[in-house]
Each structure stands twice: as C-alpha cells, then as structure tokens.
Design a protein around this motif. Structure first.
Motif, PDB file in Angstrom:
ATOM      1  N   TYR A  34    -133.392   5.264 -54.385  1.00  0.00           N
ATOM      2  CA  TYR A  34    -132.141   5.312 -55.136  1.00  0.00           C
ATOM      3  C   TYR A  34    -131.369   6.611 -54.870  1.00  0.00           C
ATOM      4  CZ  TYR A  34    -128.909   5.332 -59.069  1.00  0.00           C
ATOM      5  OH  TYR A  34    -127.787   5.393 -59.848  1.00  0.00           O
ATOM      6  N   TYR A  35    -132.079   7.728 -54.858  1.00  0.00           N
ATOM      7  CA  TYR A  35    -131.425   9.040 -54.757  1.00  0.00           C
ATOM      8  C   TYR A  35    -131.266   9.561 -53.326  1.00  0.00           C
ATOM      9  CZ  TYR A  35    -131.687   9.840 -59.797  1.00  0.00           C
ATOM     10  OH  TYR A  35    -131.518   9.760 -61.149  1.00  0.00           O
ATOM     11  N   TYR A  36    -131.896   8.925 -52.359  1.00  0.00           N
ATOM     12  CA  TYR A  36    -131.963   9.497 -51.010  1.00  0.00           C
ATOM     13  C   TYR A  36    -130.589   9.865 -50.444  1.00  0.00           C
ATOM     14  CZ  TYR A  36    -133.671  10.455 -46.358  1.00  0.00           C
ATOM     15  OH  TYR A  36    -133.990  11.081 -45.187  1.00  0.00           O
ATOM     16  N   GLN A  38    -127.956  10.800 -51.923  1.00  0.00           N
ATOM     17  CA  GLN A  38    -127.318  11.895 -52.653  1.00  0.00           C
ATOM     18  C   GLN A  38    -127.969  13.249 -52.377  1.00  0.00           C
ATOM     19  OE1 GLN A  38    -127.123  10.961 -56.887  1.00  0.00           O
ATOM     20  NE2 GLN A  38    -127.364   8.790 -56.386  1.00  0.00           N
ATOM     21  N   LEU A  39    -129.140  13.240 -51.778  1.00  0.00           N
ATOM     22  CA  LEU A  39    -129.903  14.481 -51.601  1.00  0.00           C
ATOM     23  C   LEU A  39    -129.291  15.379 -50.534  1.00  0.00           C
ATOM     24  CD1 LEU A  39    -133.575  13.169 -51.729  1.00  0.00           C
ATOM     25  CD2 LEU A  39    -132.394  14.521 -53.457  1.00  0.00           C
ATOM     26  N   ILE A 127    -136.293  15.823 -56.867  1.00  0.00           N
ATOM     27  CA  ILE A 127    -134.946  15.317 -56.603  1.00  0.00           C
ATOM     28  C   ILE A 127    -133.930  16.024 -57.488  1.00  0.00           C
ATOM     29  CG2 ILE A 127    -133.464  13.281 -56.870  1.00  0.00           C
ATOM     30  CD1 ILE A 127    -135.911  11.622 -55.876  1.00  0.00           C
ATOM     31  N   GLN A 128    -134.248  16.177 -58.756  1.00  0.00           N
ATOM     32  CA  GLN A 128    -133.329  16.860 -59.671  1.00  0.00           C
ATOM     33  C   GLN A 128    -133.130  18.320 -59.270  1.00  0.00           C
ATOM     34  OE1 GLN A 128    -131.428  15.220 -61.933  1.00  0.00           O
ATOM     35  NE2 GLN A 128    -132.433  13.485 -60.947  1.00  0.00           N
ATOM     36  N   LEU A 131    -130.797  18.341 -56.355  1.00  0.00           N
ATOM     37  CA  LEU A 131    -129.419  18.069 -56.782  1.00  0.00           C
ATOM     38  C   LEU A 131    -128.881  19.151 -57.717  1.00  0.00           C
ATOM     39  CD1 LEU A 131    -129.774  14.229 -57.475  1.00  0.00           C
ATOM     40  CD2 LEU A 131    -128.701  15.335 -55.488  1.00  0.00           C
TER      41      LEU A 131
END
Length: 153
Positions: A34-36, A38-39, A127-128, A131
C-alpha cells in the motif's frame, strides 16, 4: 531416545492463533504494498536498542521483513505439527506426552502470531519514519517485545 509420536488435535485457542497468524501474514505484505509508492528512496531499516533509526537503506528493503515473516510462519507452523521433536525438561512418556505436546505446539502457534504482529509494527513504524510521520520505534518497544516474546517460554 524413543518418544511417543502422539498427534495432538488443535483446540479452539490453537485455531485462533493460527487464524491470527494468517491474517497477520497477509497484513504484513499488504502494508508495504500500500505504502511503497509513497516511500522516499531511503528509509530506516535498522533501529538501535532505544528504538531510534541507526541505519538507512533503499525502500526495496521494506520487503525483507515480510519474506522473513513468511519463512518463519512456515517453519513455526511445521514445528507446531511435530512437537515430539522438541527438547523437553521432563521425560516424555505415553502418559504425559499429549499434555506436553499440546503445550509445546501451542507455544509455537503463539510465538508465530506474536512474531508476525511485531513485524507488522516494525514495518508500519519504519514506513511512518520514512514518511516523516514518526520518530523511531518508541521508547518502550524493546522492553515490551522482550516481555511478550520471552513470557511464554
């Protein structure tokens, strides 16, 4: 050494741990997917004892923990089906084997679920951090992890 090869049928709690592990494994792969996009190119991939990032790597490293989790899930699931292979502090007899095997298999299932849940926390927090929405794993991560992980042992 001859031990009885008694098969222990999983009870409701064992099935709950197995279900939780499967769900956790799915989530462990879903979060990075899901986050890939945005990283940033570099994300934290190692944390010190205090939970602060101390090494960074390419964002592709985010997939290491899910695959390690998959490997551990498979190995611990197999081990839970063969508790007669474990090392026990007491002599295993025909009389005590079912109870000893049930406890050992349940511990493997519990550890499987706990490890995957901790991996989810680490992935999500990494991940957080990448980001810039968080800073580190948290002060109490290591003590809480050690208590949860070593408690059942």
């Amino acid at each position: 050494m001859s031990r009885p090869n008694t098969q222990v049928k999983p009870e409701l709690l064992d099935k709950c741990f197995n279900t939780l592990s499967v769900i956790a494994l799915i989530v462990l792969f879903a979060i990075p997917a899901y986050y890939y996009g945005q990283l940033p190119d570099l994300i934290p991939n190692h944390f010190d004892f205090n939970g602060q990032p101390d090494a960074y790597g390419p964002k592709g490293n985010i997939w290491i923990l899910p695959f390690v989790g998959l490997l551990l899930f498979c190995l611990l699931s197999l081990l839970a089906k063969a508790p007669y292979l474990f090392n026990y502090p007491t002599k295993i007899t025909v009389a005590n084997a079912p109870q000893q095997y049930k406890i050992a298999a349940r511990m493997m299932r519990f550890l499987n679920a706990i490890i995957l849940l901790v991996f989810i926390y680490i992935i999500f927090t990494s991940i957080q951090n990448g980001l810039n929405n968080a800073s580190g794993l948290g002060t109490f991560f290591m003590p809480i992890f050690l208590v949860i992980f070593l408690g059942p042992i």
